[in-house]
Write a protein that holds these residues in place. Structure first.
Motif, PDB file in Angstrom:
ATOM      1  N   PRO A  22     -71.887  24.011  31.530  1.00  0.00           N
ATOM      2  CA  PRO A  22     -73.202  23.521  31.103  1.00  0.00           C
ATOM      3  C   PRO A  22     -73.367  22.046  31.438  1.00  0.00           C
ATOM      4  O   PRO A  22     -72.456  21.244  31.264  1.00  0.00           O
ATOM      5  CB  PRO A  22     -73.208  23.758  29.593  1.00  0.00           C
ATOM      6  N   GLY A  23     -74.517  21.721  31.969  1.00  0.00           N
ATOM      7  CA  GLY A  23     -74.822  20.336  32.295  1.00  0.00           C
ATOM      8  C   GLY A  23     -74.576  19.971  33.746  1.00  0.00           C
ATOM      9  O   GLY A  23     -75.034  18.932  34.209  1.00  0.00           O
ATOM     10  N   LEU A  24     -73.859  20.814  34.485  1.00  0.00           N
ATOM     11  CA  LEU A  24     -73.554  20.497  35.878  1.00  0.00           C
ATOM     12  C   LEU A  24     -74.820  20.466  36.731  1.00  0.00           C
ATOM     13  O   LEU A  24     -75.047  19.518  37.486  1.00  0.00           O
ATOM     14  CB  LEU A  24     -72.556  21.503  36.458  1.00  0.00           C
ATOM     15  N   ILE A  25     -75.647  21.458  36.581  1.00  0.00           N
ATOM     16  CA  ILE A  25     -76.854  21.553  37.407  1.00  0.00           C
ATOM     17  C   ILE A  25     -77.807  20.401  37.108  1.00  0.00           C
ATOM     18  O   ILE A  25     -78.337  19.770  38.030  1.00  0.00           O
ATOM     19  CB  ILE A  25     -77.545  22.912  37.198  1.00  0.00           C
ATOM     20  N   ASP A  84     -72.689  11.111  38.726  1.00  0.00           N
ATOM     21  CA  ASP A  84     -71.666  11.552  39.676  1.00  0.00           C
ATOM     22  C   ASP A  84     -70.328  11.770  38.987  1.00  0.00           C
ATOM     23  O   ASP A  84     -69.601  12.717  39.305  1.00  0.00           O
ATOM     24  CB  ASP A  84     -71.515  10.554  40.823  1.00  0.00           C
ATOM     25  N   ARG A  85     -69.992  10.909  38.044  1.00  0.00           N
ATOM     26  CA  ARG A  85     -68.740  11.100  37.298  1.00  0.00           C
ATOM     27  C   ARG A  85     -68.804  12.366  36.442  1.00  0.00           C
ATOM     28  O   ARG A  85     -67.835  13.107  36.336  1.00  0.00           O
ATOM     29  CB  ARG A  85     -68.446   9.885  36.435  1.00  0.00           C
ATOM     30  N   LYS A  90     -67.277  18.023  35.635  1.00  0.00           N
ATOM     31  CA  LYS A  90     -67.724  19.403  35.418  1.00  0.00           C
ATOM     32  C   LYS A  90     -67.261  20.322  36.548  1.00  0.00           C
ATOM     33  O   LYS A  90     -66.850  21.452  36.310  1.00  0.00           O
ATOM     34  CB  LYS A  90     -69.248  19.461  35.302  1.00  0.00           C
ATOM     35  N   GLU A  91     -67.337  19.822  37.802  1.00  0.00           N
ATOM     36  CA  GLU A  91     -66.893  20.642  38.929  1.00  0.00           C
ATOM     37  C   GLU A  91     -65.394  20.910  38.857  1.00  0.00           C
ATOM     38  O   GLU A  91     -64.946  22.020  39.158  1.00  0.00           O
ATOM     39  CB  GLU A  91     -67.246  19.974  40.253  1.00  0.00           C
ATOM     40  N   ASN A  96     -61.120  24.842  37.929  1.00  0.00           N
ATOM     41  CA  ASN A  96     -59.945  25.202  37.134  1.00  0.00           C
ATOM     42  C   ASN A  96     -60.168  26.510  36.389  1.00  0.00           C
ATOM     43  O   ASN A  96     -59.264  27.339  36.283  1.00  0.00           O
ATOM     44  CB  ASN A  96     -59.590  24.085  36.147  1.00  0.00           C
ATOM     45  N   TYR A  97     -61.375  26.694  35.872  1.00  0.00           N
ATOM     46  CA  TYR A  97     -61.690  27.931  35.175  1.00  0.00           C
ATOM     47  C   TYR A  97     -61.613  29.121  36.137  1.00  0.00           C
ATOM     48  O   TYR A  97     -61.053  30.165  35.797  1.00  0.00           O
ATOM     49  CB  TYR A  97     -63.077  27.851  34.529  1.00  0.00           C
ATOM     50  N   PHE A  98     -62.179  28.968  37.333  1.00  0.00           N
ATOM     51  CA  PHE A  98     -62.144  30.064  38.295  1.00  0.00           C
ATOM     52  C   PHE A  98     -60.709  30.393  38.710  1.00  0.00           C
ATOM     53  O   PHE A  98     -60.347  31.556  38.865  1.00  0.00           O
ATOM     54  CB  PHE A  98     -62.977  29.730  39.529  1.00  0.00           C
ATOM     55  N   ARG A  99     -59.869  29.378  38.878  1.00  0.00           N
ATOM     56  CA  ARG A  99     -58.461  29.626  39.208  1.00  0.00           C
ATOM     57  C   ARG A  99     -57.757  30.345  38.052  1.00  0.00           C
ATOM     58  O   ARG A  99     -56.907  31.200  38.268  1.00  0.00           O
ATOM     59  CB  ARG A  99     -57.762  28.314  39.535  1.00  0.00           C
ATOM     60  N   LYS A 100     -58.129  29.992  36.831  1.00  0.00           N
ATOM     61  CA  LYS A 100     -57.548  30.640  35.663  1.00  0.00           C
ATOM     62  C   LYS A 100     -57.925  32.113  35.617  1.00  0.00           C
ATOM     63  O   LYS A 100     -57.102  32.966  35.236  1.00  0.00           O
ATOM     64  CB  LYS A 100     -57.997  29.937  34.385  1.00  0.00           C
TER      65      LYS A 100
END
Length: 134
Positions: A22-25, A84-85, A90-91, A96-100
């Motif tokens: 949440p918040g990335l977009i 940007d930070r 968030k990215e 990391n979530y996708f790798r998990k």
């Protein structure tokens, strides 16, 4: 694929992405808008400076325009750096979530299934579609 289908798929993708991070977009959108608006601020105030130099040549007005350019660029720069930070953080969390997800799936499978060539091909295809955008 027609436009309506593409829009529906894109909206679904955004909703999934927003669920994971949440918040990335919104942070990416704010950063992009600021990056796009920054040159226009310079152009607009530069035009005002040129008009003032060709007209009344009021030093206080010229100084005001110059300070506005510097101030707005400073504020835009600070906001963009913060966004940007946030985006970077968030990215990183998203990847990391996708790798998990992949790791959890591997841990839940039997060793025999992990060594199966068809399973490995499916896993490779899923990773390519995710990490290399299909």
């Amino acid at each position: 694929m027609n436009l309506k289908t593409r829009i529906a798929i894109t909206r679904r993708g955004y909703s999934i992405l927003n669920a994971y991070t949440p918040g990335l977009i919104s942070a990416k959108a704010i950063s992009a808008i600021i990056e796009a608006l920054t040159p226009f601020v310079t152009i607009w105030f530069s035009a005002r400076i040129i008009n003032e130099m060709m007209g009344e040549r009021n030093i206080q007005v010229l100084l005001f325009y110059i300070l506005m350019i510097i101030g707005i660029h400073f504020v835009f720069s600070m906001i963009k750096n913060v966004m940007d930070r946030i985006v970077d953080e968030k990215e990183a969390g998203m990847w990391n979530y996708f790798r998990k997800v992949f790791s959890d799936k591997q841990m839940s499978m039997d060793y025999v299934d992990l060594e199966d060539l068809d399973v490995q091909k499916l896993q490779q295809k899923a990773k390519e579609n995710l990490f290399m955008f299909g």
